[in-house]
Design an enzyme around this catalytic site. Structure first.
Site, PDB file in Angstrom:
ATOM      1  N   ASP A 173      -0.699   1.568   4.623  1.00 59.76           N
ATOM      2  CA  ASP A 173      -1.465   2.740   4.554  1.00 59.76           C
ATOM      3  C   ASP A 173      -2.500   2.732   3.561  1.00 59.76           C
ATOM      4  OD1 ASP A 173      -2.074   5.623   5.588  1.00 59.76           O
ATOM      5  OD2 ASP A 173      -1.820   5.954   3.398  1.00 59.76           O
ATOM      6  N   GLU A 214      -4.596  -0.907   6.379  1.00 63.16           N
ATOM      7  CA  GLU A 214      -5.395   0.011   6.701  1.00 63.16           C
ATOM      8  C   GLU A 214      -6.730  -0.010   5.642  1.00 63.16           C
ATOM      9  OE1 GLU A 214      -6.018   4.932   7.786  1.00 63.16           O
ATOM     10  OE2 GLU A 214      -4.655   4.187   6.441  1.00 63.16           O
TER      11      GLU A 214
END
Length: 624
Positions: free
Chosen positions: A276, A313
């Site tokens: 993330d 990401e």
């Protein structure tokens, strides 16, 4: 703990890839305990039954350790710091009483794996399906997901991506408020049930991607700061002080992250991690942790003889994240491409405002098809600066594209999915747009049958002040949206329940038709010798900006594929170059077979073709 040796007078660190060293780890003869708290004067392990308190001994690197006999799986404990406050274990494997309760001794090695014949798919073979364990089924558990695996296999999925499962407050949360990175969420079923899910996936030929969060911890139950400098005020992130990756005492936190990464691959057999928001991992050290993670993962892969992947990401449009370590990059195997999504959404009519401001519909979508990044050095009005860099040598399989995901749906105030925002014809076009790309496609749970329930932002904080702050923050964020409507309260149970999939919709004709269309189109992607290869070199895209039409040409040595995407509300005539034989239709979203009103010709006798509004048509031909 990682072993250390001296080389030329310099401390050299070697991570133990074979077994977990942090926290409480059961052994055949004794239990090893290790807790990093370099600035504390005393650490003891205390047990829930109060039978005894055992002091730990501090080594020169700030790790408090002990070898203890007589511990068993299920024993509950905490660490007591400086004879004062008791806290759960930062590396706890289980929190059955929640984030504020006792940690529980858990033996990860006790699970009997049956996936010895499993071989991870190459990245180019991934057809990804993102799901949230709590909202995917009525039961909201790992075991319930197992019951739906055959459905995903039939759909054509080859890899599931599971939103974060690290222990969070309460029993419902997106997962990004996790505060015990090593502990599997108890309400989902805990560690052994997650192992059971991964095992079942592998036996059915599904790879497992796990979403993990190394850039921050949630606000409730985050006790890492009580132990030591796991965070630093040197940098600030949207979640407060940054994870300490390059400040004083950063080695402890870096080992914490690396051991966590190794645990998911080694002890839970996951095939890939989705990292993330890596741009929020502030690290200006000479050995960036992302690069170190890749190098250590390669060691584990060599040891287990299994391939693993790291998927980032990142919103920086910086190729160094996916550049190989040999060429000075961080070595991430792949990354999400939000800009493809943004350009695609504007192409189908999403207003160009907010973070869509910079995007010009089909023109930028064509660029993303060619170059992955839309902004690779141009001026970004939304950011008020020149932004990004070009990716040239990177393969198509290094980019994940999608028409919706948890962020892009859930960060809308009312959590509307595509089925609520767009027509039936546009939903079919959106799928085609990602499947004909030379990139790795990802679906978001429920889109394949047109799920109409929203996917709202939900939490279950137990601290009333925090719950109120989250509710008010959400309302303030969207105060200018949707007129008199109000942002749903993330803490309400109803907000979560409304976000669950309605499997009953599959019994309805329109939803079943869309589901069948997904299955057929995915099958084309997987079996067609051109579409299944994420080849950026044998790829061309041309656009008619005014007409809102894109023509994608992909080829191999003998054949060509033409995909014609019409984002306009009216039909247009386009020209295709003739080959050795006529163009033959593979699929047309406007066909009556798929609920459309215009059957595309099965074979083109001329070079011109009338393309219906809001449609995608795919044709195949031999080359001259």
């Amino acid at each position: 703990m990682a072993s250390r040796r001296k080389a030329n007078g310099v401390q050299m660190e070697e991570v133990n890839i074979k077994q977990r060293t942090l926290g409480v780890n059961l052994g055949s003869k004794h239990t090893e305990v290790s807790c990093w708290a370099p600035l504390k004067k005393k650490i003891s392990i205390v047990f829930a039954d109060k039978r005894k308190s055992i002091p730990l001994k501090k080594d020169s690197f700030g790790f408090w350790k002990a070898n203890i006999r007589g511990l068993h799986g299920g024993d509950k404990y905490k660490f007591k710091i400086d004879d004062e406050q008791e806290y759960p274990d930062p590396a706890s494997l289980s929190q059955p009483e929640g984030v504020h309760g006792y940690s529980m001794v858990t033996d990860l090695s006790s699970y009997q794996w049956r996936d010895q014949k499993w071989t991870n798919h190459p990245l180019r073979g991934y057809i990804i399906y993102e799901l949230h364990v709590g909202a995917f089924t009525p039961e909201g558990t790992f075991v319930a997901v197992i019951d739906r695996l055959d459905y995903l296999i039939e759909l054509g999925i080859t890899a599931i991506e599971i939103m974060p499962i690290a222990q969070f407050p309460g029993d419902r949360n997106w997962g990004y408020d996790g505060v015990f990175p090593f502990a599997v969420q108890h309400s989902y079923g805990g560690a052994h049930h997650f192992q059971q899910l991964v095992d079942a996936c592998h036996q059915k030929g599904l790879a497992v991607i796990l979403d993990v969060v190394f850039n921050h911890l949630g606000p409730e139950g985050n006790y890492l700061g009580a132990y030591g400098p796991y965070f630093t005020e040197k940098y600030q992130t949207p979640w407060g002080a940054a994870v300490n990756l390059d400040d004083a005492y950063c080695d402890g936190m870096r080992q914490f992250i690396i051991e966590n990464m190794l645990m998911w691959f080694r002890d839970f057999h996951v095939d890939a991690l989705r990292l993330d928001a890596v741009h929020a991992m502030k690290d200006f050290s000479s050995k960036p942790i992302l690069r170190q993670m890749r190098l250590i993962l390669d060691q584990l892969s060599k040891y287990t003889k299994r391939p693993y992947y790291l998927i980032a990401e990142c919103d920086l449009n910086d190729p160094k994240y996916i550049r190989s370590t040999e060429k000075g990059g961080y070595g991430m195997h792949a990354q999400w491409v939000d800009e493809f999504h943004h350009a695609l959404r504007v192409s189908v009519g999403e207003p160009a405002k907010g973070y869509y401001t910079d995007f010009k519909g089909v023109t930028d979508l064509a660029k993303s098809y060619r170059d992955a990044y839309v902004f690779d050095g141009q001026y970004s009005g939304h950011r008020h600066k020149y932004f990004g860099d070009r990716v040239t040598a990177n393969k198509g399989e290094q980019f994940v594209v999608f028409s919706q995901n948890h962020d892009q749906v859930g960060n809308r105030m009312l959590g509307e999915r595509s089925a609520k925002l767009y027509s039936f014809e546009l939903q079919k076009l959106l799928l085609g747009a990602i499947l004909v790309s030379p990139y790795m496609p990802m679906l978001f749970m429920g889109e394949e049958y047109g799920e109409t329930n929203p996917f709202l932002y939900f939490v279950s904080h137990t601290e009333k002040k925090l719950a109120r702050a989250v509710r008010e923050g959400r309302r303030k964020e969207f105060k200018d949206f949707h007129g008199s409507a109000e942002a749903p309260d993330p803490n309400l149970l109803n907000t979560f329940e409304r976000s669950k999939l309605q499997w009953s919709l599959l019994a309805k004709k329109r939803h079943r038709l869309l589901h069948n269309y997904y299955k057929v189109f995915i099958a084309f992607r997987k079996t067609n010798q051109i579409l299944r290869k994420p080849d950026r070199k044998r790829f061309q895209v041309s656009g008619l900006e005014k007409e809102k039409v894109l023509v994608l040409l992909r080829e191999d040595r003998s054949h060509r594929i033409a995909a014609i995407l019409n984002f306009d509300t009216k039909s247009h005539v386009i020209t295709l170059e003739q080959g050795q034989e006529p163009w033959k239709k593979l699929i047309g979203s406007s066909d009556e077979e798929w609920g459309g009103k215009c059957n595309m010709p099965n074979e083109l006798s001329t070079s011109t073709l009338t393309v219906p509004s809001s449609s995608i048509s795919v044709y195949r031909s031999k080359k001259l």
